[in-house]
Motif scaffolding. Structure first.
Motif, PDB file in Angstrom:
ATOM      1  N   LEU A   1       3.619  80.315  56.214  1.00 46.38           N
ATOM      2  CA  LEU A   1       3.921  81.324  57.231  1.00 46.38           C
ATOM      3  C   LEU A   1       4.692  82.483  56.591  1.00 46.38           C
ATOM      4  CD1 LEU A   1       4.019  82.108  60.281  1.00 46.38           C
ATOM      5  CD2 LEU A   1       6.197  80.911  60.392  1.00 46.38           C
ATOM      6  N   ASN A   2       5.588  82.146  55.673  1.00 42.85           N
ATOM      7  CA  ASN A   2       6.426  83.177  55.049  1.00 42.85           C
ATOM      8  C   ASN A   2       5.938  83.493  53.634  1.00 42.85           C
ATOM      9  OD1 ASN A   2       8.315  83.065  57.275  1.00 42.85           O
ATOM     10  ND2 ASN A   2       8.942  81.096  56.435  1.00 42.85           N
ATOM     11  N   THR A   3       5.996  84.753  53.285  1.00 47.35           N
ATOM     12  CA  THR A   3       5.695  85.137  51.904  1.00 47.35           C
ATOM     13  C   THR A   3       7.015  85.299  51.170  1.00 47.35           C
ATOM     14  OG1 THR A   3       3.807  86.375  52.717  1.00 47.35           O
ATOM     15  CG2 THR A   3       4.493  86.830  50.461  1.00 47.35           C
TER      16      THR A   3
ATOM     17  N   VAL B   1      12.152  76.603  64.836  1.00 48.21           N
ATOM     18  CA  VAL B   1      11.074  76.132  65.706  1.00 48.21           C
ATOM     19  C   VAL B   1       9.769  76.842  65.336  1.00 48.21           C
ATOM     20  CG1 VAL B   1      10.253  76.171  68.099  1.00 48.21           C
ATOM     21  CG2 VAL B   1      12.602  75.481  67.594  1.00 48.21           C
ATOM     22  N   ARG B   2       9.866  78.143  65.057  1.00 45.30           N
ATOM     23  CA  ARG B   2       8.671  78.911  64.678  1.00 45.30           C
ATOM     24  C   ARG B   2       8.022  78.305  63.421  1.00 45.30           C
ATOM     25  NH1 ARG B   2       6.950  83.833  65.985  1.00 45.30           N
ATOM     26  NH2 ARG B   2       8.829  84.344  67.137  1.00 45.30           N
ATOM     27  N   GLU B   3       8.870  77.995  62.423  1.00 43.43           N
ATOM     28  CA  GLU B   3       8.349  77.398  61.189  1.00 43.43           C
ATOM     29  C   GLU B   3       7.810  75.996  61.444  1.00 43.43           C
ATOM     30  OE1 GLU B   3      11.346  79.765  58.104  1.00 43.43           O
ATOM     31  OE2 GLU B   3      11.787  77.711  58.695  1.00 43.43           O
ATOM     32  N   GLU B   4       8.476  75.281  62.363  1.00 43.10           N
ATOM     33  CA  GLU B   4       8.035  73.922  62.695  1.00 43.10           C
ATOM     34  C   GLU B   4       6.621  73.956  63.281  1.00 43.10           C
ATOM     35  OE1 GLU B   4       9.352  70.942  62.180  1.00 43.10           O
ATOM     36  OE2 GLU B   4       7.763  69.936  63.298  1.00 43.10           O
TER      37      GLU B   4
ATOM     38  N   ARG C   1      -0.997  82.507  66.867  1.00 42.02           N
ATOM     39  CA  ARG C   1      -1.081  81.196  67.520  1.00 42.02           C
ATOM     40  C   ARG C   1       0.301  80.649  67.891  1.00 42.02           C
ATOM     41  NH1 ARG C   1      -5.474  77.078  65.099  1.00 42.02           N
ATOM     42  NH2 ARG C   1      -7.251  78.456  64.828  1.00 42.02           N
ATOM     43  N   ILE C   2       1.272  80.886  67.001  1.00 44.72           N
ATOM     44  CA  ILE C   2       2.639  80.406  67.280  1.00 44.72           C
ATOM     45  C   ILE C   2       3.190  81.090  68.532  1.00 44.72           C
ATOM     46  CG2 ILE C   2       5.021  80.369  66.419  1.00 44.72           C
ATOM     47  CD1 ILE C   2       3.747  80.161  63.564  1.00 44.72           C
TER      48      ILE C   2
ATOM     49  N   GLN D   1       9.881  80.489  74.236  1.00 44.32           N
ATOM     50  CA  GLN D   1       9.997  81.653  73.350  1.00 44.32           C
ATOM     51  C   GLN D   1      11.440  81.829  72.876  1.00 44.32           C
ATOM     52  OE1 GLN D   1       8.644  81.605  76.424  1.00 44.32           O
ATOM     53  NE2 GLN D   1       7.242  83.307  76.763  1.00 44.32           N
ATOM     54  N   ASP D   2      12.407  81.495  73.746  1.00 40.75           N
ATOM     55  CA  ASP D   2      13.817  81.698  73.400  1.00 40.75           C
ATOM     56  C   ASP D   2      14.307  80.731  72.319  1.00 40.75           C
ATOM     57  OD1 ASP D   2      13.296  79.802  75.418  1.00 40.75           O
ATOM     58  OD2 ASP D   2      15.437  79.685  75.900  1.00 40.75           O
ATOM     59  N   LEU D   3      13.526  79.702  72.033  1.00 43.56           N
ATOM     60  CA  LEU D   3      13.961  78.733  71.019  1.00 43.56           C
ATOM     61  C   LEU D   3      13.384  79.041  69.637  1.00 43.56           C
ATOM     62  CD1 LEU D   3      13.446  75.326  72.901  1.00 43.56           C
ATOM     63  CD2 LEU D   3      15.505  76.710  72.791  1.00 43.56           C
ATOM     64  N   ALA D   4      12.561  80.062  69.539  1.00 48.85           N
ATOM     65  CA  ALA D   4      11.766  80.300  68.323  1.00 48.85           C
ATOM     66  C   ALA D   4      12.573  80.287  67.031  1.00 48.85           C
ATOM     67  CB  ALA D   4      11.012  81.625  68.446  1.00 48.85           C
ATOM     68  N   GLU D   5      13.776  80.853  67.053  1.00 47.00           N
ATOM     69  CA  GLU D   5      14.546  80.938  65.803  1.00 47.00           C
ATOM     70  C   GLU D   5      15.627  79.861  65.696  1.00 47.00           C
ATOM     71  OE1 GLU D   5      13.167  82.801  63.689  1.00 47.00           O
ATOM     72  OE2 GLU D   5      11.872  83.760  65.178  1.00 47.00           O
ATOM     73  N   ARG D   6      15.618  78.915  66.664  1.00 44.75           N
ATOM     74  CA  ARG D   6      16.612  77.823  66.613  1.00 44.75           C
ATOM     75  C   ARG D   6      16.115  76.711  65.695  1.00 44.75           C
ATOM     76  NH1 ARG D   6      19.129  77.014  71.878  1.00 44.75           N
ATOM     77  NH2 ARG D   6      19.813  74.989  71.116  1.00 44.75           N
ATOM     78  N   SER D   7      17.051  75.842  65.272  1.00 47.01           N
ATOM     79  CA  SER D   7      16.642  74.666  64.493  1.00 47.01           C
ATOM     80  C   SER D   7      16.034  73.642  65.456  1.00 47.01           C
ATOM     81  CB  SER D   7      17.856  74.054  63.797  1.00 47.01           C
ATOM     82  OG  SER D   7      17.565  72.739  63.418  1.00 47.01           O
ATOM     83  N   PRO D   8      14.910  73.023  65.104  1.00 52.24           N
ATOM     84  CA  PRO D   8      14.326  72.035  66.019  1.00 52.24           C
ATOM     85  C   PRO D   8      15.224  70.819  66.226  1.00 52.24           C
ATOM     86  CG  PRO D   8      13.071  72.174  63.957  1.00 52.24           C
ATOM     87  CD  PRO D   8      14.082  73.268  63.928  1.00 52.24           C
TER      88      PRO D   8
END
Lengths: 259, 272
Positions: A226-228, B102-105, B123-124, B134-141
């Motif tokens: 996802l990240n570069t 969460v986004r990376e997860e 897709r994410i 959407q509000d959790l996207a940058e939180r740690s899962p």
């Protein structure tokens, strides 16, 4: 700090460096720790390179604290052991039959300084690099993704493992298990605590493996990210320079030892 | 799409079959609910429909088991993952543990499928919106609640856009709002993308409202199959330990009717 990792989020040049550049720097630190001849050289490297890098990365406090916490006990134990038992001419003081020498003290401090340099490099890498980015950089260079996953999850899942241990401890206490009494009693109660923790974790492994398969972990497709990770010609050149310097140091050390 | 014909399955080292001569045919774009008491075989059926039986659990099988006309045993789990998604009951075990946010997860499965970055991002965002996190996207899962983790697990599979989505009690940790969000998202996927959804669940009211068809299991056998109205209002559900919807319960106490309502709408009409 995220998960069980020691990464510290900051906006700094050090953080923005490509993870492999920092890996090369760490390799140089290890080579220096093994090859540099004496305490002044090692301390000069720490003060002249690692400390400025920590300042650049806005990590000074956390970096020095971690160095102190990890190397501190070694400094103490190594200087005591070396001071008393490695021999030497210049006696600093006696403790009964045991003699503490200046040469021993120097040997202990030198050994601790070697640890400090090697650990310092590793700390800078880990405190300024998100572990997923480090693993991404490594897998992009051919490191096996399965091993990368195992390393990463071991770091990340540790706090959750601690949470589970706490839940088991609370549950056992709720059933009347006395955990606050003496050391011997605590040792005796280890089994009812550790047993469910290990068994529960083993049972989770199967579901975790299934969840990974459901996320296409064994897909034959070539994995993407996802990240570069930002990289540059300058950094690539720097990596080669650092790697060559590390190799040169080790070769020089080897040559010196053979003379 | 997925077909079981007199399919039986034994877990390794067991004498009692977990699934006993189950015959079930599932077509594209169906929304199917699986009901049954604990130990009825719901999870095993979910694993069979997603290919984890026999690929992940070895054990013994009998009968036919096909996906798009191909023998399930001849397919590879890695290839199936892009076509069949599976969501489990326990959200914690579904978090990969290899990503910070969460986004990376959610990206984890997409990275494994080898998708380009632009498509992953689109897709994410869509998956986050579908399950309303959407509000959790940058939180740690790991820093969110169990219910939120379950939504992340569902979003992670939804983002992979499988043709078949199998969910094993996915709303067990969700509050009513969360349950509604998940069912609404699944229903939307069925109607707009013709995705097949198979859902094992104890919350009968939701199944009655959203499913096209309900399958009832008992002791590893398929005991009933049909429309939610036909299956969930039958006396057999009480014998199987499945129970009835609260609307059926209320109507059974208040009305003298053979045809019990199973949804709020039906109950409202019946009580008028």
């Amino acid at each position: 700090m995220r998960g069980g990792s020691i990464y510290i989020e900051r906006s700094s040049g050090l953080h923005r460096l490509h993870p492999l550049t920092k890996v090369a720097l760490t390799a140089l630190c290890f080579a220096s720790a093994a090859a540099l001849p004496g305490l002044p050289w090692l301390l000069a490297l720490f003060v002249g390179l690692l400390l400025p890098l920590a300042i650049w990365g806005r990590l000074t406090g956390a970096f020095l604290k971690a160095c102190l916490l990890v190397v501190g006990p070694f400094v103490l134990s190594l200087t005591i052991i070396q001071g008393f038992f490695s021999g030497g001419e210049t006696v600093l003081f006696n403790l009964g039959r045991f003699v503490f020498t200046q040469e021993g003290l120097l040997a202990g401090l030198t050994f601790a300084a070697r640890l400090l340099v090697a650990l310092g490099g590793t700390l800078l890498l880990m405190q300024s690099t998100p572990q997923p980015h480090l693993m991404q950089a490594l897998t992009e260079r051919g490191f096996p993704p399965r091993i990368a996953y195992v390393v990463l999850t071991a770091i990340q899942i540790f706090p959750s493992f601690q949470d589970r241990a706490q839940v088991i401890m609370d549950a056992q206490q709720a059933r009347g298990l006395e955990l606050q009494s003496g050391l011997l009693n605590r040792a005796r109660l280890l089994l009812p605590m550790v047993g469910p923790l290990i068994l529960g974790s083993v049972m989770d492994v199967s579901e975790r493996a299934m969840a990974l398969e459901a996320r296409a972990f064994s897909s034959p497709a070539r994995k993407t990210s996802l990240n570069t990770l930002a990289d540059s010609l300058l950094q690539r050149a720097l990596r080669w320079l650092l790697a060559l310097a590390a190799a040169a140091l080790l070769l020089w050390r080897l040559w010196s030892a053979l003379q | 799409m997925i077909e079981l014909k007199k399919f039986s399955y034994w877990y390794p080292g067991t004498e009692q079959s977990a699934l006993d001569r189950v015959s079930l045919s599932i077509a594209e774009g169906e929304f199917i609910g699986i009901v049954g008491a604990n130990g009825a075989g719901k999870s095993t059926l979910c694993y069979a429909l997603s290919g984890f039986v026999p690929h992940f659990y070895n054990g013994e099988t009998e009968g036919q088991h096909t996906f798009n006309g191909q023998d399930m045993a001849s397919l590879d789990l890695g290839q199936l993952a892009g076509q069949v998604g599976l969501v489990f009951q326990n959200p914690f075990n579904q978090i990969s543990g290899a990503r910070f946010t969460v986004r990376e997860e959610i990206a984890f499965g997409l990275e494994n499928l080898g998708l380009p970055q632009n498509e992953m991002r689109a897709r994410i965002d869509e998956a986050l919106e579908l399950v309303n996190i959407q509000d959790l996207a940058e939180r740690s899962p790991f820093s969110v609640s169990g219910g939120q983790q379950q939504r992340i697990a569902i979003a992670s599979i939804l983002a992979m856009q499988p043709r078949v989505l199998v969910l094993d009690e996915p709303t067990s940790q969700l509050d009513p709002d969360g349950t509604r969000d998940v069912f609404t998202a699944l229903s939307k996927l069925v109607s707009t993308r013709k995705i097949t959804v198979i859902l094992a669940e104890h919350k009968l009211e939701w199944l009655a409202t959203f499913c096209d068809r309900v399958v009832a299991l008992g002791g590893g056998k398929l005991r009933a199959e049909g429309s939610p109205q036909a299956v969930l209002s039958s006396e057999q559900m009480l014998r199987l330990g499945v129970g009835r919807t609260q609307y059926s319960e209320a109507a059974a106490r208040l009305l003298r009717t053979k045809q019990l309502p199973v949804t709020l709408e039906q109950a409202r009409k019946a009580l008028k």
